[in-house]
Design a protein around this motif. Structure first.
Motif, PDB file in Angstrom:
ATOM      1  N   GLN A 184      28.826  56.409  46.006  1.00  0.00           N
ATOM      2  CA  GLN A 184      29.067  55.760  44.719  1.00  0.00           C
ATOM      3  C   GLN A 184      30.364  54.947  44.782  1.00  0.00           C
ATOM      4  OE1 GLN A 184      29.110  59.430  44.856  1.00  0.00           O
ATOM      5  NE2 GLN A 184      31.118  58.912  45.727  1.00  0.00           N
ATOM      6  N   THR A 185      30.542  54.105  43.792  1.00  0.00           N
ATOM      7  CA  THR A 185      31.740  53.273  43.741  1.00  0.00           C
ATOM      8  C   THR A 185      32.373  53.383  42.361  1.00  0.00           C
ATOM      9  OG1 THR A 185      30.883  51.713  45.373  1.00  0.00           O
ATOM     10  CG2 THR A 185      32.604  50.898  43.908  1.00  0.00           C
ATOM     11  N   LEU A 186      33.671  53.662  42.357  1.00  0.00           N
ATOM     12  CA  LEU A 186      34.419  53.686  41.100  1.00  0.00           C
ATOM     13  C   LEU A 186      34.942  52.286  40.820  1.00  0.00           C
ATOM     14  CD1 LEU A 186      35.879  55.505  38.839  1.00  0.00           C
ATOM     15  CD2 LEU A 186      37.875  55.370  40.345  1.00  0.00           C
ATOM     16  N   LEU A 187      34.436  51.672  39.733  1.00  0.00           N
ATOM     17  CA  LEU A 187      34.945  50.356  39.336  1.00  0.00           C
ATOM     18  C   LEU A 187      35.944  50.558  38.214  1.00  0.00           C
ATOM     19  CD1 LEU A 187      34.215  47.160  39.740  1.00  0.00           C
ATOM     20  CD2 LEU A 187      33.211  47.441  37.480  1.00  0.00           C
ATOM     21  N   LEU A 188      37.124  50.007  38.385  1.00  0.00           N
ATOM     22  CA  LEU A 188      38.081  50.057  37.298  1.00  0.00           C
ATOM     23  C   LEU A 188      38.991  48.845  37.358  1.00  0.00           C
ATOM     24  CD1 LEU A 188      40.626  53.007  37.900  1.00  0.00           C
ATOM     25  CD2 LEU A 188      39.612  51.636  39.685  1.00  0.00           C
ATOM     26  N   ASP A 189      39.331  48.291  36.278  1.00  0.00           N
ATOM     27  CA  ASP A 189      39.173  48.719  34.912  1.00  0.00           C
ATOM     28  C   ASP A 189      37.868  48.160  34.319  1.00  0.00           C
ATOM     29  OD1 ASP A 189      39.709  49.377  32.201  1.00  0.00           O
ATOM     30  OD2 ASP A 189      40.862  47.547  31.960  1.00  0.00           O
ATOM     31  N   ASP A 242      34.853  52.851  48.045  1.00  0.00           N
ATOM     32  CA  ASP A 242      34.850  53.984  47.115  1.00  0.00           C
ATOM     33  C   ASP A 242      35.423  53.563  45.777  1.00  0.00           C
ATOM     34  OD1 ASP A 242      33.856  55.927  49.018  1.00  0.00           O
ATOM     35  OD2 ASP A 242      35.801  55.731  50.003  1.00  0.00           O
ATOM     36  N   ILE A 243      36.324  52.602  45.828  1.00  0.00           N
ATOM     37  CA  ILE A 243      37.011  52.132  44.619  1.00  0.00           C
ATOM     38  C   ILE A 243      37.046  50.605  44.650  1.00  0.00           C
ATOM     39  CG2 ILE A 243      39.239  52.086  43.392  1.00  0.00           C
ATOM     40  CD1 ILE A 243      39.784  54.744  45.213  1.00  0.00           C
ATOM     41  N   ILE A 244      36.725  49.986  43.528  1.00  0.00           N
ATOM     42  CA  ILE A 244      36.911  48.534  43.411  1.00  0.00           C
ATOM     43  C   ILE A 244      37.721  48.271  42.150  1.00  0.00           C
ATOM     44  CG2 ILE A 244      35.762  46.304  43.039  1.00  0.00           C
ATOM     45  CD1 ILE A 244      33.499  47.190  44.800  1.00  0.00           C
ATOM     46  N   VAL A 245      38.821  47.548  42.308  1.00  0.00           N
ATOM     47  CA  VAL A 245      39.666  47.265  41.135  1.00  0.00           C
ATOM     48  C   VAL A 245      39.480  45.829  40.663  1.00  0.00           C
ATOM     49  CG1 VAL A 245      41.430  48.999  41.639  1.00  0.00           C
ATOM     50  CG2 VAL A 245      41.687  46.700  42.567  1.00  0.00           C
ATOM     51  N   CYS A 246      39.606  45.656  39.364  1.00  0.00           N
ATOM     52  CA  CYS A 246      39.500  44.324  38.755  1.00  0.00           C
ATOM     53  C   CYS A 246      40.110  44.359  37.358  1.00  0.00           C
ATOM     54  CB  CYS A 246      38.036  43.895  38.659  1.00  0.00           C
ATOM     55  SG  CYS A 246      37.032  44.981  37.644  1.00  0.00           S
ATOM     56  N   ASP A 247      40.316  43.194  36.805  1.00  0.00           N
ATOM     57  CA  ASP A 247      40.756  43.072  35.418  1.00  0.00           C
ATOM     58  C   ASP A 247      39.669  43.626  34.498  1.00  0.00           C
ATOM     59  OD1 ASP A 247      42.217  41.773  33.106  1.00  0.00           O
ATOM     60  OD2 ASP A 247      40.337  40.668  33.060  1.00  0.00           O
ATOM     61  N   GLY A 248      40.080  44.191  33.373  1.00  0.00           N
ATOM     62  CA  GLY A 248      39.130  44.825  32.460  1.00  0.00           C
ATOM     63  C   GLY A 248      38.111  43.879  31.848  1.00  0.00           C
ATOM     64  N   PHE A 249      38.462  42.607  31.722  1.00  0.00           N
ATOM     65  CA  PHE A 249      37.496  41.627  31.218  1.00  0.00           C
ATOM     66  C   PHE A 249      36.358  41.487  32.222  1.00  0.00           C
ATOM     67  CE2 PHE A 249      35.667  37.423  30.764  1.00  0.00           C
ATOM     68  CZ  PHE A 249      35.545  37.267  29.392  1.00  0.00           C
ATOM     69  N   VAL A 250      36.729  41.297  33.466  1.00  0.00           N
ATOM     70  CA  VAL A 250      35.735  41.131  34.534  1.00  0.00           C
ATOM     71  C   VAL A 250      34.906  42.409  34.679  1.00  0.00           C
ATOM     72  CG1 VAL A 250      35.443  40.690  37.003  1.00  0.00           C
ATOM     73  CG2 VAL A 250      37.206  39.462  35.733  1.00  0.00           C
ATOM     74  N   GLY A 251      35.596  43.559  34.679  1.00  0.00           N
ATOM     75  CA  GLY A 251      34.903  44.834  34.847  1.00  0.00           C
ATOM     76  C   GLY A 251      33.896  45.094  33.742  1.00  0.00           C
TER      77      GLY A 251
END
Lengths: 332, 332
Positions: free
Chosen positions: A135-140, A220-229
């Motif tokens: 699985q992948t944790l996308l945040l924010d 495992d983790i993908i980070v991005c701005d909350g608008f994009v996420g």
């Protein structure tokens, strides 16, 4: 271990929430506190056999709806399930709070009442997506828009702690959501964030990730701005629904396909389940100095039970303390 | 009508490109000019019966690859199919150019060689997504990052002209991709863009759209920054692939499901086709003063044929002139 659950939040509250708590109670020894309108909760509880020592009700007379302005609702509805629930965490009367109510209101209540972890600039919502492998944790996924590079950097660090502790991944890989693999591909925010993440010790930063990488499990983790996420989250939701709708309408077009559809029913059900991120137990609000789990508004009993399990694990691991320690260490 | 086609661009060039041109030639009277390495193209052409008056070769000795820096490639490879193809448009020797090559290089070549339409600040890539009802043009799908509100406003206007002329939609509805329906939901860019779009006369601006609205067909056009659009595009691509992979692996787990899968084969094929946005004929590069269509790198012959058809329609409608007239009128 005590977990407060917002009995009034979500499209099918309090029915599915109470049912979810009952379900969860069978697999845990944690005390579950249903927060909300006493009578409504009691009526639902009466449908089940349960241990009255394990499940109890904490009264809250008001309900914050999905359409209210979060900050105004918090001001006006001091006796709402969301305010009371977050206060229980703030007062150390419970170890975690789970809500399928208004994301904005839960976030605001958590930020104002429980507070941020010292050193964390902005809390972030983590959403776990199913992938081909793992699985992948996308945040924010929507807590902050117009984020700064430092916010994304902290998200990566908080995500690292979360995946390590809750998913038991030894050295979770981190990707930065962008529009090309190369370092120089992206916008101002990702380019600046790339520099910061590269410099972080003991962080398995792999580089840029693209939209398609969310489902491969490579990160495992993908980070991005909350608008994009948040756009990604809702795009995925919409596309999965659309595909199943299209499939159904195509299947109904011929007898042969109808028969095939019958044979495939269990397969399609499993597929739908696999794609349903609510199965993964709600989205942690990372960066808050107390465990807070946000469940999807459409959560059913199973999703709520999973979110409760998730909350228990995060509280057991003392996730906020671990994040605090990690941030402290890095800013020393 | 003359259409230049980059015979060397794409994962399966020149085979699929030449095959696509042959395919297209059967439905059009337009002259098709295959741009690229003469020998390689001739070898492919020899596999088919075709009208030598209708399909001809324009030599270009160099090939720009997907991994090259677009601007450096343009400088160094003056005799590449992308440069020669865009020059043919610039010199009015052809009416349109189709390429499945490096998007960045095609965009740069179009901007430098053909030039922007007067008044257009930034060209945008439009991608047509299949929806439950009809389709949705998402733009920008990756031409510009860090866009300004004025850029998104112009995208809406260009999209309006495109959907009206090419898809014959009378009063196409426009949505602004954001993270909530309400006007005040979004980031700085969307809030500012909302104000601008509201003020545009004769533009059917409906309000904010969310990720899930891309597939309902409720909006004919959805505008967003190119970073967001590109992330969405690749997320959709990845998710569709993942779902079919998961479905296949699930089907293989039981005999019953295998039989069901066999019965459903035509249905799944149709579904895959319906979800495949390359079927919609490539992405127009809007805002360039000449018709330029960008096809997906993985384009097969059918996708190329569709892109050629699309290019012909846009050239016939004289799309750049229409966009110019619209922009002129609004800035008067």
């Amino acid at each position: 271990m005590k977990i407060a659950i917002d009995a009034m939040g979500g499209d099918d509250a309090p029915q599915e929430i109470v049912k979810g708590a009952i379900k969860a109670s069978r697999d845990t020894s944690a005390e579950l506190i249903l927060v909300g309108q006493k009578e409504a909760i009691r009526t639902e509880l009466n449908n089940y056999n349960y241990d009255q020592q394990q499940i109890r009700v904490e009264p809250a007379s008001q309900v914050i709806t999905m359409n209210e302005s979060p900050t105004r609702a918090l001001r006006k509805k001091k006796d709402s399930s969301i305010v009371i629930g977050s206060n229980l965490v703030a007062d150390n009367e419970v170890d975690a709070f789970v809500s399928a109510g208004s994301t904005g209101a839960v976030m605001a209540a958590a930020t104002f009442n429980i507070g941020r972890i010292k050193g964390v600039k902005r809390p972030a919502i983590g959403t776990v997506f199913p992938a081909l492998e793992g699985q992948t944790l996308l945040l924010d996924a929507g807590a902050n828009v117009d984020s700064k590079a430092q916010n994304l950097e902290q998200q990566a660090l908080m995500g690292h702690v979360y995946m390590k502790e809750i998913f038991a991944i030894d050295n979770p890989s981190v990707g930065l959501l962008s529009i090309g693999e190369e370092k120089k591909k992206g916008n101002k925010l990702t380019k600046k964030t790339y520099e910061l993440l590269e410099e972080q010790n003991d962080l398995n930063f792999v580089g840029n990730a693209e939209g398609r990488d969310i489902f491969t499990g490579e990160f495992d983790i993908i980070v991005c701005d909350g608008f994009v996420g948040n756009v990604v989250l809702k795009t995925v939701e919409g596309l999965v629904k659309t595909i199943f709708k299209l499939l159904q309408s195509e299947v109904e077009k011929s007898w042969l396909a109808k028969i095939g559809g019958l044979f495939l029913k269990p397969v399609l059900k499993r597929l739908k389940q696999k794609l349903d991120y609510t199965e993964y137990g709600g989205a942690p609000l990372l960066g808050i100095d107390g465990v807070t789990i946000i469940s999807h508004g459409s959560s059913n009993a199973k999703a709520i039970a999973n979110a409760i399990k998730n909350a228990e694990e995060a509280a057991e691991a003392n996730l906020p303390e671990l994040i605090k320690a990690d941030i402290d260490e890095r800013t020393d």
